[in-house]
Motif scaffolding. Structure first.
Motif, PDB file in Angstrom:
ATOM      1  N   UNK A  28       0.861  -1.177   0.000  1.00  0.00           N
ATOM      2  CA  UNK A  28       0.000   0.000   0.000  1.00  0.00           C
ATOM      3  C   UNK A  28       0.892   1.219   0.000  1.00  0.00           C
ATOM      4  N   UNK A  29       0.426   2.306  -0.601  1.00  0.00           N
ATOM      5  CA  UNK A  29       1.240   3.515  -0.600  1.00  0.00           C
ATOM      6  C   UNK A  29       0.576   4.639   0.183  1.00  0.00           C
ATOM      7  N   UNK A  30      -0.416   4.302   1.018  1.00  0.00           N
ATOM      8  CA  UNK A  30      -1.163   5.315   1.739  1.00  0.00           C
ATOM      9  C   UNK A  30      -0.623   5.528   3.136  1.00  0.00           C
ATOM     10  N   UNK A  31      -0.563   6.787   3.560  1.00  0.00           N
ATOM     11  CA  UNK A  31      -0.166   7.089   4.937  1.00  0.00           C
ATOM     12  C   UNK A  31      -1.221   6.611   5.933  1.00  0.00           C
ATOM     13  N   UNK A  32      -2.446   6.298   5.445  1.00  0.00           N
ATOM     14  CA  UNK A  32      -3.462   5.733   6.332  1.00  0.00           C
ATOM     15  C   UNK A  32      -2.920   4.498   7.056  1.00  0.00           C
ATOM     16  N   UNK A  33      -2.055   3.748   6.374  1.00  0.00           N
ATOM     17  CA  UNK A  33      -1.592   2.470   6.928  1.00  0.00           C
ATOM     18  C   UNK A  33      -0.412   2.619   7.865  1.00  0.00           C
ATOM     19  N   UNK A  34       0.222   3.788   7.873  1.00  0.00           N
ATOM     20  CA  UNK A  34       1.462   3.938   8.639  1.00  0.00           C
ATOM     21  C   UNK A  34       1.467   5.127   9.603  1.00  0.00           C
ATOM     22  N   UNK A  35       0.525   6.033   9.463  1.00  0.00           N
ATOM     23  CA  UNK A  35       0.548   7.258  10.260  1.00  0.00           C
ATOM     24  C   UNK A  35      -0.798   7.486  10.950  1.00  0.00           C
ATOM     25  N   UNK A  36      -0.771   8.341  11.955  1.00  0.00           N
ATOM     26  CA  UNK A  36      -1.990   8.801  12.603  1.00  0.00           C
ATOM     27  C   UNK A  36      -1.688  10.113  13.307  1.00  0.00           C
ATOM     28  N   UNK A 480     -17.668   2.185  -0.707  1.00  0.00           N
ATOM     29  CA  UNK A 480     -16.822   1.092  -1.198  1.00  0.00           C
ATOM     30  C   UNK A 480     -15.402   1.294  -0.694  1.00  0.00           C
ATOM     31  N   UNK A 481     -14.551   0.328  -0.994  1.00  0.00           N
ATOM     32  CA  UNK A 481     -13.146   0.413  -0.582  1.00  0.00           C
ATOM     33  C   UNK A 481     -12.519   1.721  -1.048  1.00  0.00           C
ATOM     34  N   UNK A 482     -12.856   2.188  -2.243  1.00  0.00           N
ATOM     35  CA  UNK A 482     -12.280   3.430  -2.763  1.00  0.00           C
ATOM     36  C   UNK A 482     -12.641   4.631  -1.906  1.00  0.00           C
ATOM     37  N   UNK A 583      -7.741  -7.765  -7.059  1.00  0.00           N
ATOM     38  CA  UNK A 583      -6.743  -6.795  -7.504  1.00  0.00           C
ATOM     39  C   UNK A 583      -6.948  -5.406  -6.907  1.00  0.00           C
ATOM     40  N   UNK A 584      -7.702  -5.315  -5.853  1.00  0.00           N
ATOM     41  CA  UNK A 584      -7.854  -4.038  -5.160  1.00  0.00           C
ATOM     42  C   UNK A 584      -6.521  -3.620  -4.546  1.00  0.00           C
ATOM     43  N   UNK A 585      -6.212  -2.348  -4.594  1.00  0.00           N
ATOM     44  CA  UNK A 585      -4.969  -1.835  -4.009  1.00  0.00           C
ATOM     45  C   UNK A 585      -5.043  -0.322  -3.949  1.00  0.00           C
ATOM     46  N   UNK A 586      -4.360   0.234  -2.973  1.00  0.00           N
ATOM     47  CA  UNK A 586      -4.185   1.686  -2.882  1.00  0.00           C
ATOM     48  C   UNK A 586      -5.509   2.442  -2.946  1.00  0.00           C
ATOM     49  N   UNK A 587      -6.537   1.867  -2.317  1.00  0.00           N
ATOM     50  CA  UNK A 587      -7.857   2.490  -2.225  1.00  0.00           C
ATOM     51  C   UNK A 587      -8.477   2.738  -3.598  1.00  0.00           C
ATOM     52  N   UNK A 588      -8.259   1.776  -4.477  1.00  0.00           N
ATOM     53  CA  UNK A 588      -8.927   1.774  -5.780  1.00  0.00           C
ATOM     54  C   UNK A 588      -9.765   0.509  -5.869  1.00  0.00           C
ATOM     55  N   UNK A 589     -11.038   0.681  -6.209  1.00  0.00           N
ATOM     56  CA  UNK A 589     -11.959  -0.449  -6.247  1.00  0.00           C
ATOM     57  C   UNK A 589     -11.575  -1.479  -7.294  1.00  0.00           C
ATOM     58  N   UNK A 590     -11.869  -2.724  -6.977  1.00  0.00           N
ATOM     59  CA  UNK A 590     -11.707  -3.814  -7.924  1.00  0.00           C
ATOM     60  C   UNK A 590     -12.753  -4.872  -7.598  1.00  0.00           C
ATOM     61  N   UNK A 591     -13.437  -5.364  -8.608  1.00  0.00           N
ATOM     62  CA  UNK A 591     -14.515  -6.335  -8.406  1.00  0.00           C
ATOM     63  C   UNK A 591     -14.118  -7.746  -8.811  1.00  0.00           C
ATOM     64  N   UNK A 592     -12.830  -7.984  -9.104  1.00  0.00           N
ATOM     65  CA  UNK A 592     -12.395  -9.301  -9.550  1.00  0.00           C
ATOM     66  C   UNK A 592     -12.472 -10.319  -8.418  1.00  0.00           C
ATOM     67  N   UNK A 593     -12.836 -11.528  -8.766  1.00  0.00           N
ATOM     68  CA  UNK A 593     -12.803 -12.650  -7.838  1.00  0.00           C
ATOM     69  C   UNK A 593     -11.916 -13.731  -8.450  1.00  0.00           C
TER      70      UNK A 593
END
Length: 597
Positions: A28-36, A480-482, A583-593
């Protein structure tokens, strides 16, 4: 903390309150996952940092170096972490662990120069065949390492922390010397100790640089017989109080709710909890007659009249004990770091029952829960809500205390009982989501899955305190995830996770049905039973400071561990329906199963 998005324009800063391929590492490249960003004393703020976690799941499991030698959990986990992460054995230190029904869990810290690292951790899970099924890690390769000897005294560090945090040093918890990884991956030496201001509801683990005497970071521990009560499946007092006889589950609470095996109580206190007004020693509600706590609540009167206070105390005591017993049945036991004074020799640390302050004077229009490490009591504060006349008591809307109590469950089960592994923005948001989702689960009384609204009674609004009802309808709830990528406040992020879990619950109940006895019988096959097993199993499996992606993977691995992956495609479809596909990643939606689903 509950927080109230819809009704209040100003939301109090919320604080703390958890595959088909052989291995899946999620970036993930989001500061959501590492900072607060934390607001501390006098409006000051501090941005905390948590090294990014990697997380791998291994389906039916992979071997580890000491499997055939009958190694202890400590030996096996330290050996596997060392070999898999390619780090020296001396750099891994097991600090806690427990054996659950379907997996055994170990939690470790990174060690540098013989000194543990406070915020670089790992967790590994073994299945019943002693194969590794999951590994989470935030170990780092430091760019620079401070000297091992402090040049700042502990007394000076205390003064710095007490001043910055408006809280006093907590004598009963032994201070330590550790390393702390900063954002540039330098390792600074820190004094680590707890400070608390009970009157203001502040409780931190402080990390003060032992060379420069500056506050580096904090762990915030606060997330913001016969009883006349609101049965736990009801949401508000408008649905009617009932006299509930002997609600204790003696599998989870073998001596009932008013005894720790040595001391018996005739007040709202016992092994799992104490609920009180003003003082733990004098403020508990006395019984009206032997074994009967039947105070008549009058909603036309202020919540502060005596009968209403006692009704709120009794209801809270009932709810905290009920959540203790339900989650105990599903894995939140003594060994898994739960809240009990007496652990009956079953593991974990005792002397940490939940303390619940009802109509707490420190605030209004909110509620919170503090989760220090295993062995220190979790602390709940319930407040009065002032938007109606007469005012209303948060302890009398069941979803509020259940939400708060669940912070204790998720904070203890994620990261091995430290209370320190839901500290990033995204993980803290998910903590809020799990709490809403638990309230949602407790109030289901049939196989129907209607839209769920949080906090209707306390603000007298059918719309509740969230931006949307939790719903399987994308029209009613479009999150959604996004959506996470556009949000920064933990309760708003929590709504996305709670709604995702609402959809997972609906899918499981739709496929497997619903069991009325799920609160006391975890052995069934109904969808609501399966859901709560996966809910708690995944908490112990996921890494410290999980993301939506790693938490999703923990649910999938939990299904492999307990149900041999029987619900794999159902889970993938439910997650993907709200953007959390393969294939969801970096807060971008993906509907693949997966292709085989």
């Amino acid at each position: 903390m509950v927080a109230f998005t819809k009704f209040f324009n100003t939301v109090l800063l919320a604080v703390l309150y958890a595959s088909s391929s052989s291995a899946l590492t999620v970036p993930t490249n989001s500061k959501h996952a590492t900072h607060r960003v934390r607001e501390i004393a006098n409006g000051a703020k501090i941005e905390t940092y948590h090294p990014e976690s990697t997380y791998e799941t291994f389906n039916t499991g992979i071997d580890h170096p000491l499997r055939k030698r009958g190694a202890s959990l400590k030996e096996a986990s330290e050996s596997f972490i060392s070999s898999h992460l390619k780090v020296a054995p001396s750099s891994v230190l097991h600090h806690s662990g427990f054996a659950g029904e379907v997996a055994t869990h170990s939690y470790a810290k990174q060690v540098i120069n013989g000194i543990p690292v406070a915020n670089a951790v790992a967790n590994v899970a073994f299945n019943s065949d002693d194969l590794v099924v999951a590994l989470g890690s935030s170990f780092v390769k430091p760019t620079k390492v401070a000297a091992t000897t402090p040049s700042v005294s502990l007394e000076d560090a205390k003064t710095t922390a007490e001043s910055a945090l408006d809280a006093a040093f907590l004598d009963e918890v032994e201070p330590t010397i550790e390393y702390f990884i900063k954002e540039d991956h330098s390792a600074v030496l820190v004094h680590v100790f707890q400070v608390r201001n009970e009157e203001k509801g502040l409780w931190y683990n402080a990390f003060v640089d032992a060379q420069t005497n500056t506050l580096v970071s904090v762990t915030d521990y606060v997330a913001k017989a016969t009883y006349r009560v609101l049965p736990i499946q009801k949401e508000t007092l408008l649905e009617g109080f009932e006299d509930v006889a002997d609600p204790q589950d003696t599998v989870a609470s073998p001596n009932g709710w008013h005894s720790d095996g040595t001391t018996n109580s005739t007040t709202t206190s016992g092994n799992n909890a104490i609920s009180y007004k003003s003082s733990q020693s004098t403020g508990t509600a006395a019984e009206t007659s032997a074994g009967v706590y039947s105070y008549i609540q009058n909603p036309a009167q202020a919540p502060t009249v005596t009968a209403n206070v006692k009704a709120a105390i009794v209801n809270n005591f009932y709810l905290v004990n009920s959540i203790h017993d339900i989650t105990y049945r599903y894995g939140f036991t003594e060994a898994a770091f739960n809240f009990q004074n007496n652990n009956f020799g079953k593991g974990g640390k005792g002397n940490d029952r939940v303390t619940s302050s009802i109509q707490d004077s420190a605030g209004s229009n909110n509620a919170d829960f503090s989760t220090p490490p295993d062995g220190q009591s979790g602390h709940m504060r319930m407040y009065i809500f002032t938007s109606t006349s007469p005012n209303r008591d948060g302890a009398l809307e069941n979803d509020v205390p259940v939400h708060e109590n669940t912070h204790g469950v998720t904070n203890r089960m994620t990261g091995g009982g430290t209370g320190a592994c839901l500290q990033s923005t995204e993980a803290g948001g998910m903590g809020e989501g799990w709490s809403d989702a638990m309230a949602d689960w407790t109030e289901k009384n049939s196989s129907a899955v209607p839209d769920y609204v949080m906090g209707q009674y306390i603000i007298n609004s059918a719309a509740g305190i969230r931006t949307h009802p939790y719903s399987t309808s994308k029209t009613v709830n479009p999150l959604t995830y996004a959506s996470v990528g556009t949000l920064n406040e933990v309760h708003n992020i929590g709504e996305v996770w709670a709604n995702l879990l609402h959809n997972v619950y609906a899918a499981l109940v739709g496929a497997h049905g619903w069991a009325a006895d799920a609160k006391t019988n975890p052995d069934g096959t109904a969808g609501n039973v399966v859901y709560l097993h996966l809910f708690l199993d995944a908490l112990a499996l996921q890494p410290c400071n999980p993301t939506f992606l790693t938490a999703r993977n923990a649910w999938l691995q939990a299904d492999v561990n307990r149900y041999s992956g029987a619900n794999r495609c159902l889970l993938w479809k439910a997650f993907a329906s709200r953007g959390l596909g393969v294939n969801a990643a970096n807060h971008k939606d993906n509907a693949d199963i997966p292709s085989d689903c």
